[in-house]
Write an enzyme that holds these catalytic residues in place. Structure first.
Site, PDB file in Angstrom:
ATOM      1  N   PHE A  57      -2.484  -9.197  -6.961  1.00  0.00           N
ATOM      2  CA  PHE A  57      -3.453  -9.370  -5.879  1.00  0.00           C
ATOM      3  C   PHE A  57      -2.740  -9.675  -4.563  1.00  0.00           C
ATOM      4  CE2 PHE A  57      -5.472 -10.898  -9.779  1.00  0.00           C
ATOM      5  CZ  PHE A  57      -6.717 -10.294  -9.756  1.00  0.00           C
ATOM      6  N   ASP A  58      -3.205  -9.063  -3.493  1.00  0.00           N
ATOM      7  CA  ASP A  58      -2.868  -9.545  -2.159  1.00  0.00           C
ATOM      8  C   ASP A  58      -3.625 -10.859  -1.961  1.00  0.00           C
ATOM      9  OD1 ASP A  58      -2.067  -9.727   0.520  1.00  0.00           O
ATOM     10  OD2 ASP A  58      -3.770  -8.526   1.199  1.00  0.00           O
ATOM     11  N   GLY A  59      -3.247 -11.602  -0.924  1.00  0.00           N
ATOM     12  CA  GLY A  59      -3.900 -12.883  -0.671  1.00  0.00           C
ATOM     13  C   GLY A  59      -5.104 -12.765   0.243  1.00  0.00           C
TER      14      GLY A  59
ATOM     15  N   ASP B  60      -5.861  -5.048   0.900  1.00  0.00           N
ATOM     16  CA  ASP B  60      -6.814  -4.582   1.912  1.00  0.00           C
ATOM     17  C   ASP B  60      -6.136  -3.758   2.996  1.00  0.00           C
ATOM     18  OD1 ASP B  60      -6.861  -6.793   4.616  1.00  0.00           O
ATOM     19  OD2 ASP B  60      -5.530  -7.061   2.903  1.00  0.00           O
TER      20      ASP B  60
END
Length: 242
Positions: A104-106, A219
């Site tokens: 996951f990106d943050g 994103d």
């Protein structure tokens, strides 16, 4: 971290992690490589004094084989000694190929887009101030938080050695200035991430090529393309800051 590592070896990871959390405001002692790192910083500073636009600089990456949960003490120590390092926290026993690996990106993915909005509208200096002022306030929930929590609930059904699920945080945040609030948010949620990588703006693709996650959520279309260039299945998470 000689004393702390001895505790890890003799008492186990749980006692080590508790010790790190209890002492997270106590800087770690200087290690054997500390003079080398300071010398590298000196060279970088001299190069930038000669040419403020200099790009050929040493990059410092701090690796720890201990959990992200205990990473706040490492972040505090990096800030105490003023070391501009990318920070990577990972478990050394997470190596089996049969794991389900999810990365996951943050911001705007696992977390809300609040920090991204501040960065876009006011710049990096204001983001650092914003995060410092809200260090003890959890970041808002992002669109993939619920999915990550479900994975976390599944992970708790297994012992650490037999856990078939590996979760990763791969964020553009720097560990030194922007890492502490992220880790404290995960702690507040009760969400244990196996490995956390604070990339400090470095490209994510090469790292993801080493992790080889089954899926990576981000994103930023640039990061998605970078991951796919290394053969990593990736999913774009819509965000107002794209």
């Amino acid at each position: 971290m000689r004393e702390e590592h001895e505790l890890f070896l003799t008492e186990g990871p749980e006692e080590f992690e508790n010790f790190q959390i209890t002492n997270e405001d106590v800087p770690l002692k200087e290690g054997i490589a500390y003079p080398f790192i300071k010398a590298i910083q000196m060279v970088n500073n001299r190069l930038q004094e000669t040419n403020p636009e200099e790009k050929q600089l040493f990059e410092i990456i701090l690796l720890s084989t201990h959990s992200a949960e205990g990473g706040v003490r490492i972040i505090n120590s990096v800030k105490h000694y003023d070391i501009p390092a990318a920070l990577m926290l990972y478990h050394e026993y997470r190596t089996a190929d049969e794991h389900l690996k999810v990365a996951f990106d943050g911001d705007s993915v696992l977390f809300s887009d609040e920090t991204d909005v501040v960065f876009r509208e006011q710049g990096l200096d204001e983001v650092i101030k914003y995060e410092k002022d809200r260090e003890h306030v959890p970041i808002g929930e992002g669109p993939l938080k619920k999915f990550a929590m479900i994975l976390g609930e599944m992970k708790k059904k297994f012992s650490p050695e037999n856990d078939p699920i590996c979760t990763y945080l791969v964020t553009a945040r720097s560990g030194k200035d922007l890492g502490k609030r992220a880790i404290k948010t995960l702690r507040d949620w009760g969400l244990q991430i196996d490995e956390a990588f604070f990339m400090a703006g470095a490209p994510k693709g090469p790292l993801l090529a080493q992790i080889q996650p089954h899926i990576f959520f981000d994103d930023n279309l640039h990061n998605i393309r970078g991951a796919r260039a290394h053969g990593i299945p990736s999913a774009l998470v819509p965000s107002c800051c794209n």
